[in-house]
Design a protein around this motif. Structure first.
Motif, PDB file in Angstrom:
ATOM      1  N   ARG A  32       0.831  -1.208   0.000  1.00  0.00           N
ATOM      2  CA  ARG A  32       0.000   0.000   0.000  1.00  0.00           C
ATOM      3  C   ARG A  32       0.861   1.252   0.000  1.00  0.00           C
ATOM      4  NH1 ARG A  32      -3.912  -0.229   4.849  1.00  0.00           N
ATOM      5  NH2 ARG A  32      -4.830   1.579   3.785  1.00  0.00           N
ATOM      6  N   ALA A  33       1.974   1.216   0.758  1.00  0.00           N
ATOM      7  CA  ALA A  33       2.883   2.370   0.768  1.00  0.00           C
ATOM      8  C   ALA A  33       3.509   2.569  -0.603  1.00  0.00           C
ATOM      9  CB  ALA A  33       3.969   2.170   1.823  1.00  0.00           C
ATOM     10  N   GLY A  34       3.851   1.460  -1.274  1.00  0.00           N
ATOM     11  CA  GLY A  34       4.416   1.564  -2.618  1.00  0.00           C
ATOM     12  C   GLY A  34       3.432   2.154  -3.598  1.00  0.00           C
ATOM     13  N   ASP A  35       2.162   1.753  -3.491  1.00  0.00           N
ATOM     14  CA  ASP A  35       1.136   2.320  -4.366  1.00  0.00           C
ATOM     15  C   ASP A  35       1.031   3.834  -4.179  1.00  0.00           C
ATOM     16  OD1 ASP A  35       0.479  -0.111  -5.479  1.00  0.00           O
ATOM     17  OD2 ASP A  35      -1.144  -0.521  -4.056  1.00  0.00           O
ATOM     18  N   ALA A  36       1.090   4.276  -2.915  1.00  0.00           N
ATOM     19  CA  ALA A  36       0.996   5.714  -2.634  1.00  0.00           C
ATOM     20  C   ALA A  36       2.207   6.453  -3.181  1.00  0.00           C
ATOM     21  CB  ALA A  36       0.861   5.945  -1.125  1.00  0.00           C
ATOM     22  N   ALA A  37       3.400   5.855  -3.024  1.00  0.00           N
ATOM     23  CA  ALA A  37       4.616   6.500  -3.522  1.00  0.00           C
ATOM     24  C   ALA A  37       4.613   6.572  -5.049  1.00  0.00           C
ATOM     25  CB  ALA A  37       5.842   5.734  -3.034  1.00  0.00           C
ATOM     26  N   ALA A  38       4.136   5.512  -5.692  1.00  0.00           N
ATOM     27  CA  ALA A  38       4.056   5.522  -7.155  1.00  0.00           C
ATOM     28  C   ALA A  38       3.092   6.600  -7.624  1.00  0.00           C
ATOM     29  CB  ALA A  38       3.621   4.151  -7.672  1.00  0.00           C
ATOM     30  N   ARG A  39       1.955   6.722  -6.932  1.00  0.00           N
ATOM     31  CA  ARG A  39       0.979   7.744  -7.314  1.00  0.00           C
ATOM     32  C   ARG A  39       1.542   9.141  -7.095  1.00  0.00           C
ATOM     33  NH1 ARG A  39      -1.914   9.928 -10.742  1.00  0.00           N
ATOM     34  NH2 ARG A  39      -3.681  11.163  -9.998  1.00  0.00           N
ATOM     35  N   ALA A  40       2.289   9.335  -6.017  1.00  0.00           N
ATOM     36  CA  ALA A  40       2.900  10.645  -5.761  1.00  0.00           C
ATOM     37  C   ALA A  40       3.856  11.016  -6.892  1.00  0.00           C
ATOM     38  CB  ALA A  40       3.638  10.620  -4.422  1.00  0.00           C
ATOM     39  N   THR A  41       4.650  10.043  -7.329  1.00  0.00           N
ATOM     40  CA  THR A  41       5.602  10.289  -8.410  1.00  0.00           C
ATOM     41  C   THR A  41       4.871  10.585  -9.717  1.00  0.00           C
ATOM     42  OG1 THR A  41       7.056   8.703  -7.301  1.00  0.00           O
ATOM     43  CG2 THR A  41       7.671   9.384  -9.517  1.00  0.00           C
TER      44      THR A  41
END
Length: 311
Positions: free
Chosen positions: A113-122
């Motif tokens: 879930r944290a990776g999904d959020a970081a990918a979306r931020a990028t």
């Protein structure tokens, strides 16, 4: 440079902020608005620094490299999140009901879930930089390319299953056009104001006929870039069938047409030459556009050739 305002197509009703708030992180995430501001500021600074210098000749390479860097980073982060989801699946499959296994599953779920959020931020930074690039230059950037013990499920297992279902649904939605496909191919030289007006007329007609349409094109320069710009302005999903010159050589533009036809379009729009009299005089029609029209007829697909507006 124009002052930054969040473009409508980048706004998502604070979906990102809601997504990150649900993670329960001790350290706060940047807000969606701050990430959009960052992407715009980076592009603004780059273009301002190289303007009226010798580097201005390389503006396109530098601008696209900046956007592409964030696109690449988003892909790397998403691959890390996918690996965490693979771990989730393995842990869920082999879950033995123990506390240790439950904790491990929760950690894998949190990492995904944290990776999904970081990918979306990028992606937000990338999209804001790309929007700034389009506003400033008129160019449109497009990306290239086991058994369980026990009879109950723990909270971690339920969350993991939900996360897996959600990501499958999301990725399926991204891959699925979601509606009728309208294919477009046009001559690189057809990029005048008259061409743009008729291309937009044709695409607006298609959108009226198929309100949930997706636009498919190869992303070639000239008229197809204009079509991509229209899709971004209208919020229409874009499908790129890029010509692979490394694999197919000179036949690549025609092989790309095969990909467009394979999408089973509801209609194919073509513009074989510029509608500007000065631009098209004595010029040969654009072969790949004519080829797409021929393939459409052969496959029983409706074909509409874009022509000069009748008096």
């Amino acid at each position: 440079m124009q002052p930054f305002t969040t473009p409508a197509f980048l706004k998502s009703a604070s979906a990102f902020d809601d997504q990150t708030a649900a993670l329960g992180e001790v350290r706060p995430h940047p807000t969606e608005e701050s990430l959009l501001q960052l992407g715009h500021a980076l592009m603004t600074e780059l273009l301002d620094v190289i303007a009226d210098t010798a580097l201005e000749d390389y503006q396109t390479i530098l601008g696209e490299a900046l956007i592409g860097a964030f696109h690449s980073a988003a892909g790397r982060i998403e691959r890390d999140a996918d690996r965490a989801r693979d771990t989730m699946r393995a842990l869920d499959r082999d879950f033995d009901g123990s506390e240790a296994a439950d904790v491990e599953l929760q950690e894998a779920t949190a990492k995904a879930r944290a990776g999904d959020a970081a990918a979306r931020a990028t992606e937000l930074i990338r999209d804001a930089a790309a929007h700034g690039w389009t506003v400033s230059t008129g160019e449109v950037w497009t990306a290239w390319r086991g058994s369980r013990r026990g009879g109950y499920l723990t909270a971690a297992q339920l969350e993991a299953k939900h996360a897996i279902r959600s990501i499958r649904a999301r990725k399926s939605g991204e891959a699925d056009p979601g509606g009728p496909v309208i294919a477009f191919r046009g001559a690189p030289s057809a990029d005048t104001a008259e061409d743009a007006g008729r291309i937009f007329d044709a695409l607006n007609w298609a959108l009226a006929q198929w309100p949930d349409m997706a636009l498919a094109t190869t992303g070639a320069k000239g008229s197809e870039k204009l079509a991509i710009k229209w899709s971004q302005q209208k919020g229409v999903k874009l499908i790129l069938a890029r010509a692979d010159f490394d694999a197919h050589g000179k036949a690549a533009p025609f092989r790309a047409n095969d990909d467009l036809i394979a999408l089973e379009p509801a209609c194919c729009l073509t513009l074989a030459h510029s509608l500007d009299q000065g631009r098209c005089a004595g010029g040969r029609p654009f072969g790949p556009a004519m080829n797409l029209g021929q393939k459409a007829i052969e496959h029983g697909v409706r074909h509409v050739a874009i022509r000069v507006r009748s008096a």
